[in-house]
Design a protein around this motif. Structure first.
Motif, PDB file in Angstrom:
ATOM      1  N   LEU A   1     -34.621 -82.884 -30.018  1.00  0.00           N
ATOM      2  CA  LEU A   1     -35.822 -82.752 -29.202  1.00  0.00           C
ATOM      3  C   LEU A   1     -36.983 -83.342 -29.978  1.00  0.00           C
ATOM      4  N   TYR A   2     -37.942 -83.953 -29.255  1.00  0.00           N
ATOM      5  CA  TYR A   2     -39.093 -84.564 -29.910  1.00  0.00           C
ATOM      6  C   TYR A   2     -40.394 -84.093 -29.275  1.00  0.00           C
ATOM      7  N   LEU A   3     -41.453 -84.193 -30.057  1.00  0.00           N
ATOM      8  CA  LEU A   3     -42.797 -84.009 -29.532  1.00  0.00           C
ATOM      9  C   LEU A   3     -43.679 -85.059 -30.178  1.00  0.00           C
ATOM     10  N   GLN A   4     -44.076 -86.046 -29.402  1.00  0.00           N
ATOM     11  CA  GLN A   4     -45.017 -87.063 -29.868  1.00  0.00           C
ATOM     12  C   GLN A   4     -46.424 -86.545 -29.621  1.00  0.00           C
ATOM     13  N   MET A   5     -47.208 -86.452 -30.687  1.00  0.00           N
ATOM     14  CA  MET A   5     -48.558 -85.913 -30.594  1.00  0.00           C
ATOM     15  C   MET A   5     -49.549 -87.000 -30.978  1.00  0.00           C
ATOM     16  N   ASN A   6     -50.394 -87.368 -30.024  1.00  0.00           N
ATOM     17  CA  ASN A   6     -51.415 -88.389 -30.233  1.00  0.00           C
ATOM     18  C   ASN A   6     -52.809 -87.791 -30.078  1.00  0.00           C
ATOM     19  N   SER A   7     -53.791 -88.498 -30.549  1.00  0.00           N
ATOM     20  CA  SER A   7     -55.193 -88.054 -30.438  1.00  0.00           C
ATOM     21  C   SER A   7     -55.335 -86.607 -30.888  1.00  0.00           C
ATOM     22  N   LEU A   8     -54.796 -86.318 -32.030  1.00  0.00           N
ATOM     23  CA  LEU A   8     -54.793 -84.938 -32.517  1.00  0.00           C
ATOM     24  C   LEU A   8     -56.197 -84.447 -32.823  1.00  0.00           C
ATOM     25  N   LYS A   9     -56.385 -83.153 -32.581  1.00  0.00           N
ATOM     26  CA  LYS A   9     -57.673 -82.496 -32.787  1.00  0.00           C
ATOM     27  C   LYS A   9     -57.484 -81.363 -33.798  1.00  0.00           C
ATOM     28  N   PRO A  10     -58.558 -80.968 -34.470  1.00  0.00           N
ATOM     29  CA  PRO A  10     -58.430 -79.844 -35.411  1.00  0.00           C
ATOM     30  C   PRO A  10     -57.856 -78.586 -34.749  1.00  0.00           C
ATOM     31  N   GLU A  11     -58.149 -78.381 -33.468  1.00  0.00           N
ATOM     32  CA  GLU A  11     -57.631 -77.197 -32.775  1.00  0.00           C
ATOM     33  C   GLU A  11     -56.143 -77.275 -32.486  1.00  0.00           C
ATOM     34  N   ASP A  12     -55.507 -78.402 -32.777  1.00  0.00           N
ATOM     35  CA  ASP A  12     -54.057 -78.509 -32.672  1.00  0.00           C
ATOM     36  C   ASP A  12     -53.357 -77.977 -33.925  1.00  0.00           C
ATOM     37  N   THR A  13     -54.141 -77.632 -34.943  1.00  0.00           N
ATOM     38  CA  THR A  13     -53.564 -77.087 -36.167  1.00  0.00           C
ATOM     39  C   THR A  13     -52.807 -75.804 -35.870  1.00  0.00           C
ATOM     40  N   ALA A  14     -51.529 -75.767 -36.235  1.00  0.00           N
ATOM     41  CA  ALA A  14     -50.684 -74.620 -35.931  1.00  0.00           C
ATOM     42  C   ALA A  14     -49.300 -74.839 -36.533  1.00  0.00           C
ATOM     43  N   VAL A  15     -48.522 -73.788 -36.521  1.00  0.00           N
ATOM     44  CA  VAL A  15     -47.092 -73.916 -36.783  1.00  0.00           C
ATOM     45  C   VAL A  15     -46.425 -74.167 -35.434  1.00  0.00           C
ATOM     46  N   TYR A  16     -45.648 -75.233 -35.365  1.00  0.00           N
ATOM     47  CA  TYR A  16     -44.992 -75.627 -34.116  1.00  0.00           C
ATOM     48  C   TYR A  16     -43.526 -75.216 -34.164  1.00  0.00           C
ATOM     49  N   TYR A  17     -43.079 -74.604 -33.075  1.00  0.00           N
ATOM     50  CA  TYR A  17     -41.722 -74.103 -32.964  1.00  0.00           C
ATOM     51  C   TYR A  17     -41.009 -74.770 -31.789  1.00  0.00           C
ATOM     52  N   CYS A  18     -39.754 -75.114 -31.972  1.00  0.00           N
ATOM     53  CA  CYS A  18     -38.942 -75.537 -30.844  1.00  0.00           C
ATOM     54  C   CYS A  18     -38.098 -74.345 -30.389  1.00  0.00           C
ATOM     55  N   ALA A  19     -37.760 -74.360 -29.102  1.00  0.00           N
ATOM     56  CA  ALA A  19     -37.044 -73.231 -28.518  1.00  0.00           C
ATOM     57  C   ALA A  19     -36.128 -73.712 -27.408  1.00  0.00           C
ATOM     58  N   ALA A  20     -35.087 -72.935 -27.131  1.00  0.00           N
ATOM     59  CA  ALA A  20     -34.107 -73.298 -26.112  1.00  0.00           C
ATOM     60  C   ALA A  20     -33.840 -72.120 -25.189  1.00  0.00           C
ATOM     61  N   LYS A  21     -33.666 -72.446 -23.898  1.00  0.00           N
ATOM     62  CA  LYS A  21     -33.282 -71.423 -22.926  1.00  0.00           C
ATOM     63  C   LYS A  21     -32.134 -71.957 -22.092  1.00  0.00           C
ATOM     64  N   GLY A  22     -31.188 -71.087 -21.787  1.00  0.00           N
ATOM     65  CA  GLY A  22     -29.988 -71.543 -21.099  1.00  0.00           C
ATOM     66  C   GLY A  22     -29.960 -71.251 -19.620  1.00  0.00           C
ATOM     67  N   ASP A  23     -30.939 -70.523 -19.113  1.00  0.00           N
ATOM     68  CA  ASP A  23     -30.889 -70.189 -17.695  1.00  0.00           C
ATOM     69  C   ASP A  23     -31.768 -71.140 -16.892  1.00  0.00           C
ATOM     70  N   TYR A  24     -31.879 -70.853 -15.587  1.00  0.00           N
ATOM     71  CA  TYR A  24     -32.502 -71.788 -14.664  1.00  0.00           C
ATOM     72  C   TYR A  24     -33.998 -71.951 -14.892  1.00  0.00           C
ATOM     73  N   GLY A  25     -34.471 -73.209 -14.824  1.00  0.00           N
ATOM     74  CA  GLY A  25     -35.886 -73.498 -14.765  1.00  0.00           C
ATOM     75  C   GLY A  25     -36.593 -73.617 -16.095  1.00  0.00           C
ATOM     76  N   LEU A  26     -37.684 -74.387 -16.083  1.00  0.00           N
ATOM     77  CA  LEU A  26     -38.522 -74.505 -17.268  1.00  0.00           C
ATOM     78  C   LEU A  26     -39.362 -73.240 -17.394  1.00  0.00           C
ATOM     79  N   GLY A  27     -39.598 -72.809 -18.585  1.00  0.00           N
ATOM     80  CA  GLY A  27     -40.385 -71.603 -18.796  1.00  0.00           C
ATOM     81  C   GLY A  27     -41.550 -71.857 -19.720  1.00  0.00           C
ATOM     82  N   THR A  28     -42.577 -71.024 -19.601  1.00  0.00           N
ATOM     83  CA  THR A  28     -43.749 -71.137 -20.456  1.00  0.00           C
ATOM     84  C   THR A  28     -43.999 -69.890 -21.275  1.00  0.00           C
ATOM     85  N   ARG A  29     -43.157 -68.884 -21.128  1.00  0.00           N
ATOM     86  CA  ARG A  29     -43.332 -67.627 -21.837  1.00  0.00           C
ATOM     87  C   ARG A  29     -42.322 -67.515 -22.964  1.00  0.00           C
TER      88      ARG A  29
END
Length: 123
Positions: free
Chosen positions: A78-106
């Motif tokens: 999996l990839y995340l291309q990050m452009n035009s980065l801002k100071p507020e993008d500073t964070a620890v970034y985590y990848c995650a996987a879900k096996g059931d139906y649909g994209l989730g945001t929680r």
């Protein structure tokens, strides 16, 4: 599935980074995937999600137009291309996987998590 995120680092505002998340196992293509992030002193928040085939994507408003999520099922990555980065993008970034139906945001929708990679954007 086991996940290993990488690619974080220090970058100046306006710069770019590409994060990667390597998965183990041959079932990677069955999972919907996402990136979350946690800034210092804040809750973990949704960044972007992608369906198992790569044709469906969804972004948080704060990154829409600047970040692009993608996946290579043949490389089980999996990839995340990050452009035009801002100071507020500073964070620890985590990848995650879900096996059931649909994209989730929680966070509770995702059963598998990588260890996180730190992105620091200087002003």
């Amino acid at each position: 599935v086991q996940l290993q995120a990488s690619g974080g680092g220090l970058v100046q505002a306006g710069g770019s980074l590409r994060l990667s998340c390597a998965a183990s196992g041959r079932t990677f293509s069955r999972y919907h995937m996402a990136w979350f992030r946690r800034a210092p002193g804040k809750e973990r928040e949704f960044v972007a999600a992608i369906g198992w085939s790569g044709t469906s994507t969804y972004y948080a408003e704060s990154v829409k137009g600047r970040f692009a999520i993608s996946r290579d099922n043949a490389k089980v990555t999996l990839y995340l291309q990050m452009n035009s980065l801002k100071p507020e993008d500073t964070a620890v970034y985590y990848c995650a996987a879900k096996g059931d139906y649909g994209l989730g945001t929680r966070t509770y929708e995702y059963a598998y998590w990588g260890q996180g990679t730190l992105v620091t954007v200087s002003s």
